[in-house]
Design a protein around this motif. Structure first.
Motif, short mmCIF file in Angstrom:
data_model
loop_
_atom_site.label_atom_id
_atom_site.label_comp_id
_atom_site.label_asym_id
_atom_site.label_seq_id
_atom_site.Cartn_x
_atom_site.Cartn_y
_atom_site.Cartn_z
N LEU A 1 -7.48 12.42 0.27
CA LEU A 1 -7.44 13.36 -0.87
C LEU A 1 -6.31 14.38 -0.68
CD1 LEU A 1 -11.27 13.75 -1.46
CD2 LEU A 1 -9.64 12.58 -2.95
N ASN A 2 -5.99 14.74 0.56
CA ASN A 2 -4.82 15.61 0.80
C ASN A 2 -3.55 14.93 0.31
OD1 ASN A 2 -6.33 17.53 2.02
ND2 ASN A 2 -5.72 17.05 4.12
N GLN A 3 -3.46 13.63 0.58
CA GLN A 3 -2.28 12.89 0.13
C GLN A 3 -2.24 12.82 -1.40
OE1 GLN A 3 0.34 11.97 1.75
NE2 GLN A 3 1.27 10.96 -0.01
N GLU B 1 -0.67 15.64 -2.95
CA GLU B 1 0.81 15.53 -2.96
C GLU B 1 1.27 14.81 -4.23
OE1 GLU B 1 3.03 16.91 -0.78
OE2 GLU B 1 1.17 17.88 -0.11
N TYR B 2 0.60 13.69 -4.57
CA TYR B 2 0.99 12.96 -5.79
C TYR B 2 0.73 13.82 -7.02
CZ TYR B 2 0.77 8.92 -2.61
OH TYR B 2 0.96 8.08 -1.56
N LYS B 3 -0.29 14.67 -6.95
CA LYS B 3 -0.62 15.53 -8.10
C LYS B 3 0.48 16.54 -8.38
CE LYS B 3 -5.61 15.49 -8.42
NZ LYS B 3 -6.86 16.13 -8.06
N LYS B 4 1.31 16.83 -7.38
CA LYS B 4 2.42 17.77 -7.61
C LYS B 4 3.39 17.19 -8.63
CE LYS B 4 2.14 19.98 -3.11
NZ LYS B 4 2.63 19.96 -1.73
N VAL B 5 3.49 15.86 -8.68
CA VAL B 5 4.39 15.21 -9.64
C VAL B 5 3.69 15.12 -11.00
CG1 VAL B 5 5.65 13.08 -10.17
CG2 VAL B 5 5.48 13.90 -7.80
N ASN B 6 2.43 14.71 -11.00
CA ASN B 6 1.67 14.63 -12.25
C ASN B 6 0.23 15.09 -11.99
OD1 ASN B 6 0.42 14.12 -14.64
ND2 ASN B 6 0.50 11.88 -14.47
N PRO B 7 -0.08 16.35 -12.37
CA PRO B 7 -1.42 16.89 -12.10
C PRO B 7 -2.53 16.07 -12.76
CG PRO B 7 0.06 18.63 -12.82
CD PRO B 7 0.80 17.34 -13.02
N THR C 1 0.84 -1.20 0.00
CA THR C 1 0.00 0.00 0.00
C THR C 1 0.87 1.24 0.00
OG1 THR C 1 -1.83 -1.13 1.06
CG2 THR C 1 -1.66 1.24 1.47
N LEU C 2 0.44 2.25 -0.77
CA LEU C 2 1.21 3.50 -0.81
C LEU C 2 1.01 4.34 0.44
CD1 LEU C 2 0.54 5.13 -4.31
CD2 LEU C 2 2.66 4.10 -3.49
N PHE C 3 -0.25 4.45 0.83
CA PHE C 3 -0.60 5.35 1.94
C PHE C 3 -1.72 4.71 2.74
CE2 PHE C 3 -2.88 8.92 3.83
CZ PHE C 3 -1.84 9.69 4.36
N SER C 4 -1.47 4.52 4.01
CA SER C 4 -2.38 3.77 4.86
C SER C 4 -2.79 4.66 6.02
CB SER C 4 -1.57 2.58 5.39
OG SER C 4 -2.34 1.48 5.69
N LEU C 5 -4.07 4.88 6.17
CA LEU C 5 -4.54 5.80 7.21
C LEU C 5 -5.42 5.06 8.22
CD1 LEU C 5 -4.62 8.88 7.98
CD2 LEU C 5 -6.93 8.82 7.03
N CYS C 6 -4.98 5.09 9.46
CA CYS C 6 -5.72 4.41 10.54
C CYS C 6 -6.42 5.44 11.40
CB CYS C 6 -4.75 3.65 11.44
SG CYS C 6 -3.98 2.25 10.65
N GLY D 1 -1.36 2.26 -5.80
CA GLY D 1 -1.09 2.82 -7.12
C GLY D 1 0.38 3.06 -7.37
N ASP D 2 0.66 3.82 -8.43
CA ASP D 2 2.06 4.00 -8.86
C ASP D 2 2.58 5.41 -8.58
OD1 ASP D 2 0.84 5.57 -10.76
OD2 ASP D 2 1.05 4.13 -12.39
N GLU D 3 1.78 6.23 -7.87
CA GLU D 3 2.16 7.59 -7.44
C GLU D 3 2.24 8.60 -8.57
OE1 GLU D 3 5.19 8.26 -4.40
OE2 GLU D 3 5.37 6.09 -4.23
N THR D 4 2.09 8.18 -9.81
CA THR D 4 2.25 9.15 -10.90
C THR D 4 1.10 9.14 -11.91
OG1 THR D 4 3.61 7.52 -12.02
CG2 THR D 4 4.77 9.30 -10.89
N ILE D 5 0.62 7.94 -12.28
CA ILE D 5 -0.41 7.85 -13.32
C ILE D 5 -1.72 7.31 -12.76
CG2 ILE D 5 -1.03 6.73 -15.52
CD1 ILE D 5 1.97 6.73 -16.20
N PHE D 6 -1.62 6.38 -11.82
CA PHE D 6 -2.81 5.66 -11.37
C PHE D 6 -2.84 5.54 -9.85
CE2 PHE D 6 -4.27 1.56 -9.77
CZ PHE D 6 -5.57 1.50 -10.26
N LEU D 7 -3.98 5.92 -9.28
CA LEU D 7 -4.19 5.72 -7.83
C LEU D 7 -5.56 5.08 -7.64
CD1 LEU D 7 -3.11 9.23 -6.51
CD2 LEU D 7 -1.74 7.14 -6.40
N TYR D 8 -5.70 4.35 -6.56
CA TYR D 8 -6.98 3.71 -6.25
C TYR D 8 -7.22 3.83 -4.75
CZ TYR D 8 -10.79 0.37 -6.99
OH TYR D 8 -12.03 -0.21 -7.09
N ILE D 9 -8.35 4.37 -4.40
CA ILE D 9 -8.73 4.45 -2.98
C ILE D 9 -9.48 3.18 -2.62
CG2 ILE D 9 -10.26 5.63 -1.34
CD1 ILE D 9 -9.54 8.25 -2.66
#
Ligand SMILES: CC(C)(COP(=O)(O)OP(=O)(O)OC[C@H]1O[C@@H](n2cnc3c(N)ncnc32)[C@H](O)[C@@H]1OP(=O)(O)O)[C@@H](O)C(=O)NCCC(=O)NCCS
Length: 136
Positions: A89-91, A94-100, A38-43, A58-66
């Motif tokens: 969505l805040n996180q 952050e990924y959008k800064k690399v690829n909007p 998992t890229l980002f895990s929120l408890c 996801g891959d942090e640049t092209i594809f993310l899945y919640i």
């Protein structure tokens, strides 16, 4: 006290949560592999108890899945699910800064579409996009 913490839960905690929302439990090795990939895990904890969760894969640049957004039934309708989504969505910002143009997907459980529409998610198919599909 309710706390939102970025961390990987234990397989037992995760299974307890999925079981509470009717999704059952999986083998610990399967859960651990999924959570470790998992890229980002929120408890969400109430004292020591995991009462909510959400994750991004996801891959942090092209594809993310919640995925796996869930709140223990006794804690639902207290805006915890909304806060989980806002923090995910805040996180994603952050990924959008690399690829909007990064694309974020999710699969809503039946009847939960309205919950995700509040955050700007739309249902497919529409005029531009085909159906989201799944391999059973
Ligand atoms: C979906 C879920 C995470 C929402 O968590 P929650 O903490 O209860 O959500 P919130 O309290 O932040 O909801 C705020 C508001 O969102 C809206 N909302 C919630 N579910 C909704 C739905 N199914 N349709 C439309 N609006 C919805 C409501 O306005 C709600 O206010 P209310 O609870 O006073 O009615 C929770 O219901 C859950 O864990 N369900 C079981 C697991 C699940 O189906 N997860 C979704 C996977 S795709």
């Amino acid at each position: 006290m309710i706390k939102y913490i970025q961390k990987t839960p234990t397989a037992d905690e995760f299974n307890c949560l999925t079981n509470s929302v009717g999704w059952g439990v999986r083998e610990k090795s399967i859960v651990n592999k999924a959570l470790n990939n998992t890229l980002f895990s929120l408890c969400v904890y109430d004292d020591e108890n995991l009462i909510g969760y959400g994750r991004i894969i996801g891959d942090e640049t092209i594809f993310l899945y919640i995925h796996d957004v869930m709140v223990v039934p006794k804690y639902q309708h207290k805006q915890i699910g909304t806060t989980i989504m806002k923090l995910l969505l805040n996180q994603i910002d952050e990924y959008k800064k690399v690829n909007p143009s990064i694309r974020t997907y999710l699969g809503a459980s039946k009847g939960k579409e309205g919950f995700y529409e509040k955050f700007g998610f739309i249902s497919r198919p529409n005029d531009d996009l085909g159906a989201g599909m799944i391999l059973y």
